[in-house]
Write an enzyme that holds these catalytic residues in place. Sequence first.
Site, mmCIF file in Angstrom:
data_model
loop_
_atom_site.group_PDB
_atom_site.id
_atom_site.type_symbol
_atom_site.label_atom_id
_atom_site.label_comp_id
_atom_site.label_asym_id
_atom_site.label_seq_id
_atom_site.Cartn_x
_atom_site.Cartn_y
_atom_site.Cartn_z
ATOM 1 N N CYS A 117 0.820 -1.228 0.000
ATOM 2 C CA CYS A 117 0.000 0.000 0.000
ATOM 3 C C CYS A 117 0.847 1.269 0.000
ATOM 4 O O CYS A 117 0.341 2.350 -0.295
ATOM 5 C CB CYS A 117 -0.942 0.002 1.192
ATOM 6 N N HIS A 258 -3.566 6.822 2.617
ATOM 7 C CA HIS A 258 -3.959 5.549 2.000
ATOM 8 C C HIS A 258 -5.353 5.179 2.497
ATOM 9 O O HIS A 258 -5.679 5.356 3.680
ATOM 10 C CB HIS A 258 -2.937 4.472 2.396
ATOM 11 N N ASN A 288 -10.159 -0.737 -0.343
ATOM 12 C CA ASN A 288 -8.701 -0.588 -0.277
ATOM 13 C C ASN A 288 -8.112 -1.060 -1.618
ATOM 14 O O ASN A 288 -8.202 -2.241 -1.960
ATOM 15 C CB ASN A 288 -8.184 -1.436 0.890
HETATM 16 O O1 UT7 Z 1 -3.912 -1.567 3.514
HETATM 17 C C1 UT7 Z 1 -2.886 -1.993 4.348
HETATM 18 C C2 UT7 Z 1 -3.171 -1.950 5.746
HETATM 19 N N1 UT7 Z 1 -4.392 -2.624 6.088
HETATM 20 C C3 UT7 Z 1 -5.128 -2.104 7.020
HETATM 21 O O2 UT7 Z 1 -4.827 -1.038 7.477
HETATM 22 C C4 UT7 Z 1 -6.303 -2.883 7.548
HETATM 23 C C5 UT7 Z 1 -6.333 -2.765 9.046
HETATM 24 N N2 UT7 Z 1 -7.363 -3.553 9.728
HETATM 25 C C6 UT7 Z 1 -8.664 -3.279 9.646
HETATM 26 O O3 UT7 Z 1 -9.111 -2.431 8.899
HETATM 27 C C7 UT7 Z 1 -9.586 -4.027 10.601
HETATM 28 O O4 UT7 Z 1 -8.807 -4.754 11.525
HETATM 29 C C8 UT7 Z 1 -10.583 -4.985 9.912
HETATM 30 C C9 UT7 Z 1 -11.665 -4.194 9.210
HETATM 31 C C10 UT7 Z 1 -9.871 -5.879 8.929
HETATM 32 C C11 UT7 Z 1 -11.295 -5.869 10.947
HETATM 33 O O5 UT7 Z 1 -11.920 -5.064 11.942
HETATM 34 P P1 UT7 Z 1 -11.695 -5.370 13.499
HETATM 35 O O6 UT7 Z 1 -12.527 -4.416 14.227
HETATM 36 O O7 UT7 Z 1 -10.211 -5.344 13.734
HETATM 37 O O8 UT7 Z 1 -12.299 -6.833 13.651
HETATM 38 P P2 UT7 Z 1 -11.570 -8.185 14.121
HETATM 39 O O9 UT7 Z 1 -10.658 -8.695 13.064
HETATM 40 O O10 UT7 Z 1 -11.024 -8.007 15.492
HETATM 41 O O11 UT7 Z 1 -12.812 -9.146 14.200
HETATM 42 C C12 UT7 Z 1 -13.886 -8.927 15.110
HETATM 43 C C13 UT7 Z 1 -14.961 -9.993 14.883
HETATM 44 C C14 UT7 Z 1 -14.422 -11.401 14.857
HETATM 45 O O12 UT7 Z 1 -15.378 -12.230 15.492
HETATM 46 P P3 UT7 Z 1 -15.156 -12.730 17.008
HETATM 47 O O13 UT7 Z 1 -13.847 -13.463 16.997
HETATM 48 O O14 UT7 Z 1 -15.094 -11.468 17.817
HETATM 49 O O15 UT7 Z 1 -16.355 -13.573 17.258
HETATM 50 C C15 UT7 Z 1 -14.393 -11.739 13.380
HETATM 51 O O16 UT7 Z 1 -14.545 -13.116 13.136
HETATM 52 O O17 UT7 Z 1 -15.587 -9.781 13.617
HETATM 53 C C16 UT7 Z 1 -15.573 -10.988 12.876
HETATM 54 N N3 UT7 Z 1 -15.492 -10.658 11.453
HETATM 55 C C17 UT7 Z 1 -16.572 -10.424 10.695
HETATM 56 N N4 UT7 Z 1 -17.888 -10.417 10.964
HETATM 57 C C18 UT7 Z 1 -18.717 -10.118 9.952
HETATM 58 C C19 UT7 Z 1 -14.372 -10.503 10.696
HETATM 59 N N5 UT7 Z 1 -14.709 -10.176 9.450
HETATM 60 C C20 UT7 Z 1 -16.059 -10.121 9.414
HETATM 61 C C21 UT7 Z 1 -16.992 -9.822 8.402
HETATM 62 N N6 UT7 Z 1 -18.307 -9.828 8.715
HETATM 63 N N7 UT7 Z 1 -16.618 -9.511 7.145
#
Ligand code: UT7
Length: 334
Positions: A117, A258, A288
């Site tokens: 990125c 970004h 993204n």
């Molecule tokens: O471009 C390069 C750099 N990349 C980034 O900067 C991305 C950075 N990260 C993010 O944007 C976020 O971490 C995400 C959007 C990817 C995820 O958000 P989060 O608030 O960090 O969620 P998480 O990964 O901690 O997941 C929370 C929950 C999990 O369930 P449990 O374990 O709490 O039961 C996941 O399984 O959300 C669940 N989950 C979803 N639920 C519904 C993960 N993806 C999804 C989904 N729909 N698509």
Amino acid sequence: MEKLIYASLKSIGAYIPSKIVTNDDLSKIVDTSDEWITKRTGIKERRFAEKNEATSDLATKAAKLAIARANLKPSDIDAIIVATISPDYFCMPSTACVVAHNLGIIGKPAFDISAACSGFIYLIYLAKSLIESRAHKNILVIGAEKLSSITDMQDRSTCILFGDGAGAVVIGTTDDKNLSILDVNCASNGQYQDFLMTPGCGSRNPTNDKVLQERLQFIKMKGNEIFKLAVKTLTQDVVEILEKNALSKDSIDFFIPHQANLRIISAVGEALGFPKEKIALTVQKYGNTSAASIPMAINELYEEGRIKQGSKLLLDAFGGGLTWGSAILAFNGQ
Ligand code: UT7
């Protein structure tokens, strides 16, 4: 004494694929919802290229626009460099060679770089040195991605994030420092290489049935870990480059981070104290798009008539590697 020349951003162009994929479309493929995606990422939709379109096709369309807007012909371009993590071909030829061919440019250096990125800022860093060392006069710099080709559509934690697109600029010369690429900072830390990676099909895990069964050819991400590092690094990066150049945030017309996640952009924007109208925001429409996200966002501001010659832009990116970078530059197009 020879007169000083400075590198300068002469034009911007982008190509946005027409196929829109909404959150509701994705919720028919994986267990997710528009509500979850909107709340956690701010993304409402993204664009996917057609099956028969490769990254070079998107890049070529963006490049044609950037060359025309710089009032140049392809034959005026001295070098073609492309930042991408979704090249047309796995090893060779480079996407830049294909783009150069599409544009009818022969006999000029053409190559890709891989900085995820942060790729577009890495290219600005490189182009600035190539121009200011007088190696070249007009460099075509492209950030282009067909991330839908390396995204696992069975993995709800990543498939909701990424989209396709391309942005291109011509970096040329100026003798007016106020219209130049003032400063670029690039950095990396390989300690966190496994936070965001495509683990399979390289020399570490060459392609075989097991790699493909485990779907290791696709992007894997430790989202939460990346999120925290991204907010901290993107903020610190801006503080450092402004300080180094003795500039205040008020001297910046547009902060163009970004576009990975609305929550990251808002947290960084707030920490730095930029008013909302100065922060570029396209993630809700395009998701993204990795190396393409910053030039696509610049193009959007340009086409809305908000960026003019002399507008001061502050670019800021963070991504796989880990890599990050920032740049302060004036727009020097018409
Ligand atoms: O471009 C390069 C750099 N990349 C980034 O900067 C991305 C950075 N990260 C993010 O944007 C976020 O971490 C995400 C959007 C990817 C995820 O958000 P989060 O608030 O960090 O969620 P998480 O990964 O901690 O997941 C929370 C929950 C999990 O369930 P449990 O374990 O709490 O039961 C996941 O399984 O959300 C669940 N989950 C979803 N639920 C519904 C993960 N993806 C999804 C989904 N729909 N698509």
